[in-house]
Design a protein around this motif. Structure first.
Motif, PDB file in Angstrom:
ATOM      1  N   SER A 137     -10.722   0.670  11.332  1.00 10.86           N
ATOM      2  CA  SER A 137     -11.758   1.207  10.445  1.00 10.86           C
ATOM      3  C   SER A 137     -13.138   0.661  10.779  1.00 10.86           C
ATOM      4  O   SER A 137     -14.151   1.324  10.542  1.00 10.86           O
ATOM      5  N   THR A 142     -10.915  -4.175   3.798  1.00 11.71           N
ATOM      6  CA  THR A 142     -11.116  -3.416   2.568  1.00 11.71           C
ATOM      7  C   THR A 142      -9.811  -2.733   2.208  1.00 11.71           C
ATOM      8  O   THR A 142      -9.001  -2.408   3.084  1.00 11.71           O
ATOM      9  N   THR A 144      -9.817   0.178   0.800  1.00 16.28           N
ATOM     10  CA  THR A 144     -10.076   1.620   0.872  1.00 16.28           C
ATOM     11  C   THR A 144     -10.856   1.961   2.140  1.00 16.28           C
ATOM     12  O   THR A 144     -11.995   2.428   2.081  1.00 16.28           O
ATOM     13  N   PRO A 145     -10.261   1.743   3.319  1.00 17.52           N
ATOM     14  CA  PRO A 145     -10.961   2.076   4.561  1.00 17.52           C
ATOM     15  C   PRO A 145     -11.147   3.591   4.694  1.00 17.52           C
ATOM     16  O   PRO A 145     -10.325   4.381   4.211  1.00 17.52           O
ATOM     17  N   THR A 146     -12.220   3.973   5.339  1.00 15.86           N
ATOM     18  CA  THR A 146     -12.486   5.387   5.554  1.00 15.86           C
ATOM     19  C   THR A 146     -11.636   5.920   6.703  1.00 15.86           C
ATOM     20  O   THR A 146     -11.184   5.166   7.568  1.00 15.86           O
ATOM     21  N   LYS A 147     -11.454   7.206   6.718  1.00 16.96           N
ATOM     22  CA  LYS A 147     -10.611   7.841   7.734  1.00 16.96           C
ATOM     23  C   LYS A 147     -11.387   8.003   9.037  1.00 16.96           C
ATOM     24  O   LYS A 147     -12.457   8.624   9.067  1.00 16.96           O
ATOM     25  N   GLN A 153      -4.311  13.200   9.391  1.00 19.55           N
ATOM     26  CA  GLN A 153      -4.378  12.997   7.950  1.00 19.55           C
ATOM     27  C   GLN A 153      -3.116  12.312   7.424  1.00 19.55           C
ATOM     28  O   GLN A 153      -3.192  11.439   6.546  1.00 19.55           O
ATOM     29  N   TYR A 156      -3.301   8.652   8.167  1.00 15.57           N
ATOM     30  CA  TYR A 156      -4.290   8.018   7.296  1.00 15.57           C
ATOM     31  C   TYR A 156      -3.741   7.838   5.882  1.00 15.57           C
ATOM     32  O   TYR A 156      -3.935   6.788   5.264  1.00 15.57           O
ATOM     33  N   LEU A 160      -3.538   4.332   4.066  1.00 15.96           N
ATOM     34  CA  LEU A 160      -4.311   4.067   2.853  1.00 15.96           C
ATOM     35  C   LEU A 160      -3.406   3.595   1.724  1.00 15.96           C
ATOM     36  O   LEU A 160      -3.778   2.687   0.958  1.00 15.96           O
ATOM     37  N   ARG A 164      -4.026  -0.109   0.021  1.00 15.54           N
ATOM     38  CA  ARG A 164      -4.295  -0.164  -1.415  1.00 15.54           C
ATOM     39  C   ARG A 164      -3.296  -1.029  -2.170  1.00 15.54           C
ATOM     40  O   ARG A 164      -3.575  -1.437  -3.299  1.00 15.54           O
TER      41      ARG A 164
END
Length: 409
Positions: A137, A142, A144-147, A153, A156, A160, A164
């Motif tokens: 990432s 974190t 909540t890492p971004t894609k 998908q 990811y 995620l 989390r």
């Protein structure tokens, strides 16, 4: 739950850097010890103050990490992860995962909690995908890492879900990550010691682990079918406690482990906030006493707080002496701990005082064998069988070449 591994912390460097022991006759030692190895059996919630040093040393030799990195860091994988499209989570070697779950269960054993947590395949999948996602990432640790633009998908989504619901560390392997989680000593974590509390959650029955430079340990499991009986969960715990698992490092005040006490909410209730609560910590050797109140707010020095966020069990009294006044814990140190003020028994609303004593010992039969873990099981079992006994001063002196006149018995 995010935590960056403190690369410069001396105690962690000592713990994480493997060392090899070269001894003449080493093969003979290993062969003789093979028949003496014993199986690991879980121990449920225990009264920690009743344990002996021999109990702790025996449990350590059962659960201590033993994975051999014979091919370097890649030894931990059966299949390597891929950090670019098409992304691959990779898979960890079963023996390496076993090291991780053993170490987690040793931590729980020390705290008096059920040490029968098992690895769950679905949690392992989430944790391994999350480890890859966390590493690629590029925005630090974190939940909540971004894609990444080129990531599938489905990959990811799995990653995620892992980030989390897991404790996250940067590097250090499974053992190193669990050590860092239990420290929770830096200014960003000391106010809740959340990583520690998730791992010491009595309700945990299963977990999953992932390692792809970032390390994840699944933390949100509450699947234990029975309630765990306990009065308090203390770290370090009441009774004998291995000094190797708790550190205060002179010259590194931001890396001095905090003490913590979690009360069983079925037995106690308490007034909100740190005000009105007091903890005293007295060292018996010289009578030195530290008193902690709500006025102690230095995140890098003397500190005290009560955190009631829903992290594992939703209460934790956290305290730490100023490292300048307590630079190191040593074998033989004995501390009396008392928590009082604003705590009540649920049964009759009478005031409650929590008092216990912690004495630091070594979980090594020969304390100078620390750092020689690849050979320590053999050394321990040979000593238990009466084949060797070390030197009269209690040492093993692993770096000394053996000769017939000076060999330890």
């Amino acid at each position: 739950m995010s935590k960056t591994r403190a690369l410069g912390k001396p105690s962690l460097v000592r713990r994480l850097v493997p060392r090899r022991l070269t001894l003449r006759g080493g093969l003979l030692v290993l062969v003789l010890a093979c028949a003496l190895l014993c199986s690991v059996s879980p121990v449920l919630a225990a009264e920690t103050s009743a344990r002996t040093a021999e109990d702790i040393q025996a449990r350590w030799v059962q659960l201590m990490p033993s994975f051999v990195f014979d091919r370097g860091p890649d030894s931990r994988y059966i299949t390597l992860p891929s950090f670019h499209a098409p992304y691959q989570a990779g898979s960890l070697a079963p023996a390496y995962l076993q090291d991780g779950i053993n170490y987690l269960n040793y931590v729980r054993y020390l705290a008096g909690l059920p040490d029968d947590v098992t690895l769950d395949a679905s949690y392992n999948t989430l944790a391994q995908h999350g480890a890859v996602l966390s590493w690629v990432s590029g925005i630090g640790l974190t939940h909540t890492p971004t894609k990444p633009a080129d990531m599938d998908q489905a990959f990811y989504d799995l990653g995620l879900r892992g980030t989390r619901s897991s404790n996250i560390a940067s590097g250090g392997g499974l053992r190193g990550a669990i050590e860092v989680f239990m420290c929770d000593d830096d200014p960003s974590n000391i106010s809740r010691v959340g990583h520690r509390r998730w791992l010491l959650n009595p309700a945990m029955q299963k977990t999953g682990m992932g390692d792809a430079h970032s390390v994840l340990v699944y933390a949100h499991d509450r699947s234990r079918p029975e309630d765990v009986p306990y009065d308090v969960i203390a770290w370090p715990s009441a009774g004998l406690f291995p000094v190797e698992m708790f550190s205060s490092v002179q010259g590194w005040p931001e890396y001095a482990d905090p003490w913590s006490i979690t009360l069983n909410p079925a037995l106690y209730w308490w007034t909100e906030g740190a005000a009105g609560h007091t903890i005293t910590l007295q060292r018996r050797g010289d009578g030195r006493t530290w008193t902690f109140t709500s006025a102690d707010t230095d995140l890098s020095g003397e500190y005290f707080t009560l955190d009631t966020r829903a992290v594992g069990v939703a209460n934790c009294f956290i305290f730490r002496p100023d490292p300048k006044t307590l630079p190191m814990y040593e074998v033989g140190d004995i501390f009396d701990v008392t928590l009082s003020g604003g705590i009540f028994h649920k049964s009759d609303n009478s005031p409650a005082t929590i008092s216990y004593t912690t004495e630091f010992v070594s979980h090594y039969l020969f304390p100078d064998a620390r750092g020689y873990d690849s050979c320590y099981r053999a050394i321990y079992h040979l000593a238990q069988a009466g084949i060797i006994s070390g030197y009269q001063d209690g040492t093993f002196r692993p770096r000394i070449r053996c000769s017939v006149p000076s060999s330890p018995r």
